[in-house]
Every structure is written in C-alpha cells, then in structure tokens.
Design an enzyme around this catalytic site. Sequence first.
Site, PDB file in Angstrom:
ATOM      1  N   THR A 121       0.862  -1.190   0.000  1.00 40.78           N
ATOM      2  CA  THR A 121       0.000   0.000   0.000  1.00 40.78           C
ATOM      3  C   THR A 121       0.892   1.232   0.000  1.00 40.78           C
ATOM      4  O   THR A 121       1.684   1.421   0.928  1.00 40.78           O
ATOM      5  CB  THR A 121      -0.872   0.002   1.267  1.00 40.78           C
ATOM      6  OG1 THR A 121      -1.594  -1.219   1.278  1.00 40.78           O
ATOM      7  CG2 THR A 121      -1.827   1.175   1.283  1.00 40.78           C
ATOM      8  N   PHE A 152      -6.212  -6.399  -1.673  1.00 44.48           N
ATOM      9  CA  PHE A 152      -7.283  -6.066  -0.720  1.00 44.48           C
ATOM     10  C   PHE A 152      -7.498  -7.189   0.299  1.00 44.48           C
ATOM     11  O   PHE A 152      -8.570  -7.298   0.876  1.00 44.48           O
ATOM     12  CB  PHE A 152      -8.584  -5.770  -1.479  1.00 44.48           C
ATOM     13  CG  PHE A 152      -8.429  -4.625  -2.453  1.00 44.48           C
ATOM     14  CD1 PHE A 152      -8.462  -3.310  -2.006  1.00 44.48           C
ATOM     15  CD2 PHE A 152      -8.203  -4.861  -3.798  1.00 44.48           C
ATOM     16  CE1 PHE A 152      -8.287  -2.254  -2.888  1.00 44.48           C
ATOM     17  CE2 PHE A 152      -8.023  -3.814  -4.692  1.00 44.48           C
ATOM     18  CZ  PHE A 152      -8.063  -2.501  -4.233  1.00 44.48           C
ATOM     19  N   GLU A 155      -6.203 -10.046   6.820  1.00 42.53           N
ATOM     20  CA  GLU A 155      -5.524 -11.091   7.576  1.00 42.53           C
ATOM     21  C   GLU A 155      -6.567 -12.059   8.119  1.00 42.53           C
ATOM     22  O   GLU A 155      -7.654 -11.653   8.513  1.00 42.53           O
ATOM     23  CB  GLU A 155      -4.716 -10.475   8.720  1.00 42.53           C
ATOM     24  CG  GLU A 155      -3.554  -9.674   8.196  1.00 42.53           C
ATOM     25  CD  GLU A 155      -2.675  -9.115   9.298  1.00 42.53           C
ATOM     26  OE1 GLU A 155      -2.746  -9.620  10.437  1.00 42.53           O
ATOM     27  OE2 GLU A 155      -1.935  -8.168   9.005  1.00 42.53           O
ATOM     28  N   LYS A 224      -6.667   2.025  -3.498  1.00 39.64           N
ATOM     29  CA  LYS A 224      -6.279   1.279  -2.295  1.00 39.64           C
ATOM     30  C   LYS A 224      -6.396   2.138  -1.024  1.00 39.64           C
ATOM     31  O   LYS A 224      -7.036   1.740  -0.052  1.00 39.64           O
ATOM     32  CB  LYS A 224      -4.835   0.774  -2.460  1.00 39.64           C
ATOM     33  CG  LYS A 224      -4.245   0.142  -1.238  1.00 39.64           C
ATOM     34  CD  LYS A 224      -4.951  -1.137  -0.864  1.00 39.64           C
ATOM     35  CE  LYS A 224      -4.575  -1.577   0.531  1.00 39.64           C
ATOM     36  NZ  LYS A 224      -5.048  -2.859   0.924  1.00 39.64           N
ATOM     37  N   ASN A 228      -9.332   1.617   2.089  1.00 40.85           N
ATOM     38  CA  ASN A 228      -9.048   1.399   3.508  1.00 40.85           C
ATOM     39  C   ASN A 228      -9.577   2.551   4.361  1.00 40.85           C
ATOM     40  O   ASN A 228     -10.118   2.333   5.451  1.00 40.85           O
ATOM     41  CB  ASN A 228      -7.551   1.207   3.732  1.00 40.85           C
ATOM     42  CG  ASN A 228      -7.142  -0.240   3.538  1.00 40.85           C
ATOM     43  OD1 ASN A 228      -7.956  -1.065   3.131  1.00 40.85           O
ATOM     44  ND2 ASN A 228      -5.894  -0.566   3.819  1.00 40.85           N
ATOM     45  N   GLY A 273     -17.223  -1.696  18.314  1.00 42.38           N
ATOM     46  CA  GLY A 273     -16.342  -2.452  19.208  1.00 42.38           C
ATOM     47  C   GLY A 273     -15.390  -1.536  19.927  1.00 42.38           C
ATOM     48  O   GLY A 273     -15.780  -0.454  20.390  1.00 42.38           O
ATOM     49  N   CYS A 280      -2.807  -2.152   9.010  1.00 42.11           N
ATOM     50  CA  CYS A 280      -3.237  -1.414   7.814  1.00 42.11           C
ATOM     51  C   CYS A 280      -4.052  -0.161   8.120  1.00 42.11           C
ATOM     52  O   CYS A 280      -3.624   0.940   7.792  1.00 42.11           O
ATOM     53  CB  CYS A 280      -4.029  -2.336   6.905  1.00 42.11           C
ATOM     54  SG  CYS A 280      -3.081  -3.784   6.437  1.00 42.11           S
ATOM     55  N   LYS A 283      -2.348   2.862  10.028  1.00 41.90           N
ATOM     56  CA  LYS A 283      -1.256   3.409   9.217  1.00 41.90           C
ATOM     57  C   LYS A 283      -1.803   4.076   7.945  1.00 41.90           C
ATOM     58  O   LYS A 283      -1.395   5.176   7.584  1.00 41.90           O
ATOM     59  CB  LYS A 283      -0.318   2.251   8.862  1.00 41.90           C
ATOM     60  CG  LYS A 283       0.569   2.459   7.663  1.00 41.90           C
ATOM     61  CD  LYS A 283       1.510   1.280   7.469  1.00 41.90           C
ATOM     62  CE  LYS A 283       0.935   0.144   6.655  1.00 41.90           C
ATOM     63  NZ  LYS A 283       0.800   0.375   5.238  1.00 41.90           N
ATOM     64  N   LYS A 340      -7.718  -8.745  15.675  1.00 39.87           N
ATOM     65  CA  LYS A 340      -9.049  -9.248  15.290  1.00 39.87           C
ATOM     66  C   LYS A 340      -8.965 -10.761  15.304  1.00 39.87           C
ATOM     67  O   LYS A 340      -7.857 -11.322  15.397  1.00 39.87           O
ATOM     68  CB  LYS A 340      -9.439  -8.741  13.911  1.00 39.87           C
ATOM     69  CG  LYS A 340      -8.541  -9.246  12.807  1.00 39.87           C
ATOM     70  CD  LYS A 340      -9.130  -8.922  11.441  1.00 39.87           C
ATOM     71  CE  LYS A 340      -8.328  -9.589  10.345  1.00 39.87           C
ATOM     72  NZ  LYS A 340      -8.882  -9.391   9.034  1.00 39.87           N
TER      73      LYS A 340
END
Length: 467
Positions: A121, A152, A155, A224, A228, A273, A280, A283, A340
């Site tokens: 990215t 895209f 994780e 991109k 995000n 949450g 990602c 940043k 996560k």
Amino acid sequence: MRIAVVGSGYVGLVAGACFAELGHEVILVDNVEEKVAALQRGETPIHEKFLPELLDRHRNSRIKFTSDLSAAVEKSQAVFIAVGTPPKEDGDADLSYVESVARDVARCVGSEYKIVVEKSTVPVYTSDWIRKIMVLNGANPDHFDVTSNPEFLREGTAVSDFLYPDRIVIGAESERARAMLRECYAPMTSGDYYRRPTAIPAPDAAKLPPRVIETSPKSAELIKHASNAFLAMKISFVNAVANMCEAVGADVEQVCEGVGSDNRIGRRFLYPGIGYGGSCFPKDVSAFRSVARECGYDFRLLEEVMRINDNQRDRFLRKIRKALWTLNGKKLAVLGLAFKGGTDDVRESPAIALVKSLVREGAECVCYDPAAVERARVELPTKAVTYASSPYEAAQGAHALVILTDWEEFSLLDLDRLHSALRYPIVIDGRNLYKPALMAEAGFHYHSVGRPETVPAKREVSAMNAA
Ligand code: UGA
C-alpha cells in the site's frame, strides 16, 4: 508467467503462494536470511488459513525462496514489490524500503521487458517515483514499466480474499504492461482456476469470475488508500452511533440492522467495538491524510475518523472501570490479544493497548488467545500479565471477564462453566459477541458496546455478595 515477489510479509507471502497456486513460477525474495531458511524448511511464519497447504503444495516446484534479489529479478517477467511501508512519526508512510528495492531492481532489470508491480500500500505518485529511481540507477526505460496492482486481502482470510477478490485493480500506462498483469490473473478471470477440483473452496459471497478494473497507476494507488480509509470511516461511524445508542438506551445491533439493510450502505464493516487496529487501517488512514495534505487538500474527515477510533478504546476502559468500581488489585480474565479474530497479529492491536492500560491501573490480567500469545508476550513484558491455556482457566477466580477480540470460539463459550469459574459474574464484551438477554438469562452482569447493560435474570449474585 515467471514472477518474483519481493518481501515475504503477509501480502508478499500470500501473493506468492497464490500465484504459484494459479500455475505461475514464483520466486519469493526476502533479505532476512533466517526467514528464507525457515520458509525453505517448510515453516509458515504467519497464522493464515490455507497458507500452509498452498506452500506445501508448491514448495520447491512452483514456489522457491531466496535472498538473492538479482537472480530472482533476472529470471522474472513480473517483479511484485511487497515490502513494508511502516508509518513514520509524522504519520507519513516510510517508503525507504520501496525505494531501496526499486534501486536494486534497476541494477538487474536487464534487457528482457519486465513489469515492476506495486503490491504494497503506497501513496499516490509512488509509481512515478519508482520509475524515476530506476532510471536514475541505470535502468533503460524501454525495458520496464511500473504498474500498480493493489491488494485487498484481510488477515485471517488472506488466501480466500486473494483467490476470490471483489475486484482486481490493474493500474498501468501501457497496453503491454496491462496485458502482462492480466495474464497474472488469467486463471481467475477466465474461471479456469475455479473449475479445478483442488481449488481452495469459494467463500459464500464470492462473485465469479472477479471483476477487473483497468486504470492508471495513480488511480489504482488512490483506490487502495481510499478503500481502507472508507472502511475505517465506516467503523468509526458505527462506533459513534454506538455511543449515541448508549446515551439514549437504544440497541446498536438493531440500529445497524436497520441502517445496513439499505443496499447502498450494506451491513459489512458496521460492527462497533473497541476500535479498528492492525497493520493497515491505522497506518493507511494516517498516511492518506498526509498525502492529501501534501497534494494541497485538507482531508479533515480522516482526522475525525482517527479521533473517534482512539476515543473508543478510552470509552471501553471507562466501561471496565465502571463495571468493577476500582481496577487496582482486581484480577481480570482477558479473552483476545490479536487485533481481530483469525490471526496471530498483534500490531496496533486495541486489545494489547487495553491490557497495557489495565495493568497501568493496577489490574492483573490473565489472558487467553488461540494464536497470538507468542507475539503478545513481546508486547507485554510485565509480571502483571500471565497466560492461560483456555478461556475457563483464564476465568478461574477472576473478578470479571473482558472480551477484546472477535475469535469465533469466544462466541461459543459454555456459559455455565464460565459462570462457575468467575469470582464475580461480570462480562465486559468489547466485540458484542453475545445477546444481552442470553447473558442475563445465564446469570451475568453483561456490558457491551452500544447496547443497554443487563443484570442476571434468574440467579442470585451470591458470589458477589459472598466476596
Ligand atoms: C484491511 C482491509 O479490510 C483489507 O481489505 C486490506 O487489504 C488490508 O487492510 C490491507 O490494507 O492490507 P485487515 O487489516 O486484515 O484488512 O483487517 P480488517 O478485517 O479490515 O479489520 C481491521 C480492524 O477493524 C480490526 O481491528 C477489526 O476488528 C476492526 N473492525 C472491522 C471493526 O471494529 N468493525 C468492523 O465492522 C470490521
């Protein structure tokens, strides 16, 4: 195609394994010799579903590992740059690794035409810079094109995301470069890959074949960052709505059901949450804001997205305090350390930040995470944090249970067993994994995000009175 992938982090390793799975010949390059040796030995350095299978399937046949960048580039037609772009103090992305790879690639690009592909990215204009640096370092501009092909993947579901993407973005200036990038994904866009009996199974919502968007490198770079930033904004928005719900006694889950069922908005990424984390979103939102400023646009909305996100963690800490009165000397069972569920990654994990705050306030944390403990130990070098081998062991004798990561197994706990293990039947859930009515029924004081608190419906809080 003969493909070199430079960088064996999440993106590089997954992209390399998936390109091999599609039938290409892949050389994965990393300058850390131990990492290369571990990959050659058959180790998988990250916790990622299907990745060990793919690496086992193709190791030493279609995917090879090396620290010799020149040899890999010389043999390849496409060189994917997938090195890190970590944040600098001021929020900008540090592009020194990308620049260093561009310099090294320039020296060995040779006379066989190649495409150099940005997979990391990066801010808009990076492709221009890569090209300039390569030319300044002696590469003949007729022998290469710089393209952008953002990734895209998430994780935890990285392999499925790569092989079953919502879209493939091809950012290239020349038809020759575009054609080569198309070829990299041809087994997916033709549908051939999906007809193979050995194909990695399709996720439920996969739309096949994937859509291809062809554009300029600059637009691809912006796609991109904007994607995000938009997803992070969606999360901050829903967290702000959750805070409104708390103020008026409404239920954010029902509000989100209503809002998200509008197709124009959608239900995904509308889960409140303890704030977004990971390597990602934090940043990239910050880097996108910096890039916008540099380009002369003051994108203040992004500042607010970050502010709400930071604030969300503080609010949750206050919630824990409120549930327990004081934290000093309390023993807390903490479920989840990864940023996560589905990953062992603790980078920018809101769970780690919260555990640090709890410890600062004098609490003792007994933590359980199915995958992230090894990495968490490095981040939490204190005696006040210990680790359990199951949620129930963590809960044993604790004053409350705190849920910080949305691992599926945390939503399937045996509530009776949990109730017996805890000293006080208090659950503070930062991921809204349970229905408040169910928790009340099971005898818990239940605190979650954006929903009314509930108290035990049936059982007496004998433990609490006895303590
Ligand atoms: C994110 C993007 O989702 C990917 O599309 C992108 O490729 C990737 O960044 C990247 O740039 O490499 P990832 O960081 O793996 O992927 O994780 P997400 O699933 O997006 O979750 C990010 C954070 O947001 C997590 O802390 C998660 O718990 C949180 N989140 C997510 C919420 O709080 N609510 C939601 O509704 C969704």
